[in-house]
Design a protein around this motif. Structure first.
Motif: not given
Length: 423
Positions: A47-48, A162-163, A301-302, A304, A332-333, A337, A407
């Motif tokens: 994810t990251n 995410d997604h 962009h998320n 975490q 996105k959340d 964020l 982002s």
């Protein structure tokens, strides 16, 4: 067509911006006669931390004298950044030649923008005589175009939400998608200390063998700006990475584990590892632009990733006030964020991303999503990131800090604006 025209052409060839699945891209790869892109391949999902981990692997391997290709996405300023051979971005001519071959081979098979880029990278790598190719997964893992390649080592950096509309709404479900890059009989590096159970079960089910952070390899901080890495046969004392985010030692540790897993095919010394960790750079990952006003750009962009940024801000206080320039894509959340940084930001400058394709979001929509959170915090609204950044700079004083995040689009537009603005 020039490169810009090719990229515009690609965006019209599939009705959807994201189309998960390997059948189409695998068929075109077969028509192209694509072979393995390098003597050894490492694929990185998560994810990251994917881009940073790729950068560490690339830098360490290049320090050893290996010829390395790296494929990453998205780019910040130039599409060419996505494909690097021996540390040099692919030229327009190289990419165009690859796209022409893909176009001739695909027939009536529709490809997405990302699939064109992946095939182009694999073509260029397969003809470059590489010792190592490092491939960053674009989305998920199991159904991502990169997964048409059987990697010698799989790396899964982190698993977070995410997604969700494509990958699932919880870590256990998402873990199964990430684990899709793992191959039977091959090493799978797990970079999280507390990974989802499904990730470990899937690695075992496939018949791969896990190399886990905190188990098969360990790392941690030392005094004096140093950290350690060790497994059963090697212990290293290293300077902290030049990349400053708290998670970067974990990313560097996973990179070392991945490269150790391809030894002796790619022999490494302690000096190679130390110099590679120190040399690795990735633009837009807590990238600092120093001056009387400290500007920090981060592609978080998320939630975490935003929490990582918040941790860094808590331990690196500005002398003055902190302003945040924030813009994010519509899927996105947004509340979480913003919520992650609420305690670290004095003034919010919200901005729209009107030119971000199907996931574009204007500032009014963004503002509505955080109106409750920011009801007692000074904030302003701006049509673009450039306008928000300009407002932040005009209201800043020496010792203040400006954080730009939300982002890749946000950071890219900020970088363009900073290049155009007077110092």
């Amino acid at each position: 067509m020039n490169l810009a025209e090719w990229l515009e052409h690609q965006q019209r060839q599939h009705p959807r911006e994201i189309a998960m699945g390997l059948e189409r891209v695998a068929a075109v790869a077969k028509a192209l006669g694509l072979r393995k892109p390098a003597a050894r391949v490492i694929t990185v999902a998560g994810t990251n931390g994917k881009g940073s981990t790729v950068a560490f692997i690339e830098a360490i391997a290049r320090a050893s004298g290996a010829k390395v290709g790296a494929y990453t996405s998205p780019h910040l300023l130039r599409y060419n950044e996505r494909v690097r051979i021996d540390g040099i971005d692919a030229t327009d001519a190289q990419l165009i030649a690859a796209f022409e071959r893909i176009e001739a081979a695909r027939g009536d098979t529709p490809l997405t923008y990302f699939e064109y880029g992946t095939l182009a990278a694999l073509l260029l790598f397969s003809e470059a005589g590489l010792d190592l190719a490092v491939l960053e997964v674009g989305l998920g893992g199991r159904l991502d175009a990169v997964n048409i390649v059987d990697a010698d080592v799989a790396v899964i950096t982190t698993v977070a939400i995410d997604h969700a509309e494509l990958l699932g709404a919880d870590r256990e479900t998402i873990a199964l998608e990430k684990a899709g890059i793992v191959r039977a009989g091959k090493p799978a590096v797990v970079g999280e200390l507390d990974p989802p159970d499904n990730l470990l079960r899937q690695i075992d089910r496939v018949g791969a063998f896990a190399i886990r952070a905190g188990k098969q390899y360990r790392f941690g901080d030392r005094l004096g700006g140093k950290w350690f890495w060790q497994d059963d046969t090697l212990k290293l004392e290293l300077k902290k990475p030049g990349l400053i985010a708290p998670a970067q030692t974990a990313n560097a540790a996973a990179a070392i584990a991945a490269l150790r897993a391809v030894v002796p095919a790619l022999p490494l010394t302690e000096d190679h590892i130390a110099s590679g960790v120190a040399a690795a750079t990735v633009p837009g990952r807590m990238q600092r632009i120093g001056g009387p006003i400290d500007i920090v750009l981060d592609v978080a962009h998320n939630p975490q990733a935003a929490q990582q940024l918040a941790r860094w801000l808590m331990t690196h206080r500005a002398a003055g006030a902190t302003q945040a320039v924030f813009a994010a894509l519509s899927d996105k959340d947004i509340p979480n964020l913003v919520g992650a940084l609420m305690g670290q930001v004095d003034v919010w400058r919200l901005a729209g991303l009107p030119d971000a394709g199907g996931r574009a979001q204007d500032v009014d929509t963004l503002s509505r999503k955080v109106s409750g959170l920011l009801s007692r915090t000074p904030s302003s609204r701006h049509a673009t990131v450039a306008e928000a950044l300009d407002a932040a700079r005009r209201h800043a004083h020496a010792g203040d800090r400006i954080i730009v995040f939300g982002s890749f689009h946000t950071v890219a537009q900020a970088l363009h604006a900073l290049n155009a603005m007077p110092a």
